[in-house]
Write an enzyme that holds these catalytic residues in place. Structure first.
Site, mmCIF file in Angstrom:
data_model
loop_
_atom_site.group_PDB
_atom_site.id
_atom_site.type_symbol
_atom_site.label_atom_id
_atom_site.label_comp_id
_atom_site.label_asym_id
_atom_site.label_seq_id
_atom_site.Cartn_x
_atom_site.Cartn_y
_atom_site.Cartn_z
ATOM 1 N N LEU A 3 11.912 -19.632 -4.975
ATOM 2 C CA LEU A 3 10.797 -18.920 -4.336
ATOM 3 C C LEU A 3 9.458 -19.327 -4.964
ATOM 4 O O LEU A 3 9.322 -19.382 -6.187
ATOM 5 C CB LEU A 3 10.975 -17.402 -4.482
ATOM 6 C CG LEU A 3 9.901 -16.577 -3.770
ATOM 7 C CD1 LEU A 3 10.108 -16.605 -2.259
ATOM 8 C CD2 LEU A 3 9.890 -15.136 -4.268
ATOM 9 N N ASP A 57 0.830 -1.203 0.000
ATOM 10 C CA ASP A 57 0.000 0.000 0.000
ATOM 11 C C ASP A 57 0.863 1.250 0.000
ATOM 12 O O ASP A 57 1.978 1.251 0.527
ATOM 13 C CB ASP A 57 -0.894 -0.043 1.250
ATOM 14 C CG ASP A 57 -2.080 0.892 1.125
ATOM 15 O OD1 ASP A 57 -2.296 1.457 0.033
ATOM 16 O OD2 ASP A 57 -2.792 1.065 2.127
ATOM 17 N N HIS A 109 2.641 3.257 -8.990
ATOM 18 C CA HIS A 109 2.425 1.834 -9.268
ATOM 19 C C HIS A 109 3.616 1.243 -10.031
ATOM 20 O O HIS A 109 4.017 0.107 -9.781
ATOM 21 C CB HIS A 109 1.141 1.631 -10.071
ATOM 22 C CG HIS A 109 -0.098 2.010 -9.309
ATOM 23 N ND1 HIS A 109 -0.289 1.661 -7.997
ATOM 24 C CD2 HIS A 109 -1.203 2.727 -9.663
ATOM 25 C CE1 HIS A 109 -1.466 2.138 -7.577
ATOM 26 N NE2 HIS A 109 -2.023 2.801 -8.570
HETATM 27 C C1 FPP Z 1 -1.935 0.287 -3.248
HETATM 28 O O1 FPP Z 1 -1.483 1.622 -3.353
HETATM 29 C C2 FPP Z 1 -1.452 -0.503 -4.355
HETATM 30 C C3 FPP Z 1 -2.236 -1.103 -5.286
HETATM 31 C C4 FPP Z 1 -3.692 -1.010 -5.285
HETATM 32 C C5 FPP Z 1 -1.683 -1.857 -6.393
HETATM 33 C C6 FPP Z 1 -0.441 -2.657 -6.132
HETATM 34 C C7 FPP Z 1 0.179 -2.898 -7.437
HETATM 35 C C8 FPP Z 1 1.504 -2.807 -7.734
HETATM 36 C C9 FPP Z 1 2.565 -2.566 -6.719
HETATM 37 C C10 FPP Z 1 1.970 -2.926 -9.129
HETATM 38 C C11 FPP Z 1 1.672 -4.211 -9.804
HETATM 39 C C12 FPP Z 1 2.419 -5.368 -9.259
HETATM 40 C C13 FPP Z 1 3.169 -6.211 -9.980
HETATM 41 C C14 FPP Z 1 3.780 -7.412 -9.330
HETATM 42 C C15 FPP Z 1 3.436 -6.008 -11.418
HETATM 43 P P1 FPP Z 1 -2.552 2.778 -3.437
HETATM 44 O O2 FPP Z 1 -2.718 3.155 -4.858
HETATM 45 O O3 FPP Z 1 -3.817 2.386 -2.759
HETATM 46 O O4 FPP Z 1 -1.803 3.895 -2.654
HETATM 47 P P2 FPP Z 1 -2.474 5.079 -1.809
HETATM 48 O O5 FPP Z 1 -3.223 4.421 -0.670
HETATM 49 O O6 FPP Z 1 -1.284 5.865 -1.354
HETATM 50 O O7 FPP Z 1 -3.365 5.843 -2.739
#
Ligand code: FPP
Length: 238
Positions: free
Chosen positions: A128, A17, A34
């Site tokens: 892994l 997150d 992201h």
């Molecule tokens: C939360 O941050 C993150 C997500 C909803 C997406 C997680 C995805 C990735 C890290 C990229 C894809 C992964 C791979 C393995 C290719 P948020 O957007 O909710 O952050 P915020 O709470 O600060 O708005």
């Protein structure tokens, strides 16, 4: 003789997150967060394995994430598409097995095809064991398992009486994978957001204020150090 022994969790689950806030702090679009987050996820696989972790499961896209603006959903799908394609070659190089958990029936055909290829090609790898949750929701997973078991009963392959924890778990996306020992959530939120509710029943939780794009091996080591101080009793006494 007392030796200081560090217990490394066998299975670590991560809620990545804080990508949006990381980008905002830098006056960048959310999608840049992201993109950085996906690079960190790749690096953490390597670090986790080097630290002795056998299973790693990350929350990349939840059943609720479709509610984000279309542009952001498209960018996340693009990152996942690239990740799956690139991993087909990479997984053999680093001996990593990749599995996707979640309901992938809602994903585009080409992404589903890359996922199937990656899962097939990497299925022989013994390094892994990496699970990526895409269109994953824990309640959805439990309901899909319940439906599949009910169907087996209706068609005579199973009897309701046969249901116990092991039988039910064999219907889950994570069947055959041990339950997580440690859950990490970055960026200061303290909730599990529908991630692995069945599997996390006895898991230790570690919350950190570090935003996911800033997470690294040192932060992972801190989480492991915290884990090694925990006294896990699984409801019993020691
Ligand atoms: C939360 O941050 C993150 C997500 C909803 C997406 C997680 C995805 C990735 C890290 C990229 C894809 C992964 C791979 C393995 C290719 P948020 O957007 O909710 O952050 P915020 O709470 O600060 O708005």
């Amino acid at each position: 003789m007392a030796t200081e022994e560090k217990t490394v969790p066998r299975h670590v689950a991560i809620i990545m997150d804080g990508n949006g806030r990381w980008a905002k702090k830098r006056f960048l679009p959310r999608n840049a967060g992201h993109a950085q987050g996906s690079r960190v996820a790749e690096q953490i696989c390597e670090d986790a394995y080097n630290l002795g972790i056998e299973y790693l499961t990350i929350y990349a896209f939840s059943t609720e994430n479709w509610a984000r603006p279309k542009e952001e959903v498209d960018a996340l799908m693009k990152l996942l598409r690239k990740y799956m394609k690139d991993s087909i070659a990479r997984s053999s190089k680093n001996n990593m097995r990749v599995r996707v958990i979640g309901d992938i029936s809602a994903l585009d055909d080409d992404l589903r095809e890359s996922i199937r290829t990656l899962e097939r090609v990497s299925s022989v790898n013994t390094g892994l064991q990496f699970q990526v949750a895409i269109n994953y929701g824990g309640r959805d997973e439990i309901m899909r398992a319940a439906k599949a078991f009910a169907l087996d009963c209706a068609e005579g392959r199973k009897k309701p009486d046969e249901l116990d924890e092991a039988v039910f778990y064999s219907y889950f996306d994570t069947a055959g994978i041990p339950y997580p020992d440690l859950l990490i959530r970055t960026s200061g939120e303290m909730r599990t957001s529908n991630f692995l509710p069945w599997q996390l029943a006895y898991t230790e939780f570690y919350f950190t204020d570090v935003l996911w794009p800033d997470f690294n091996k040192k932060e992972l080591q801190k989480a492991i150090d915290y884990y090694s101080t925990r006294d896990r009793r699984f409801g019993g006494v020691k």
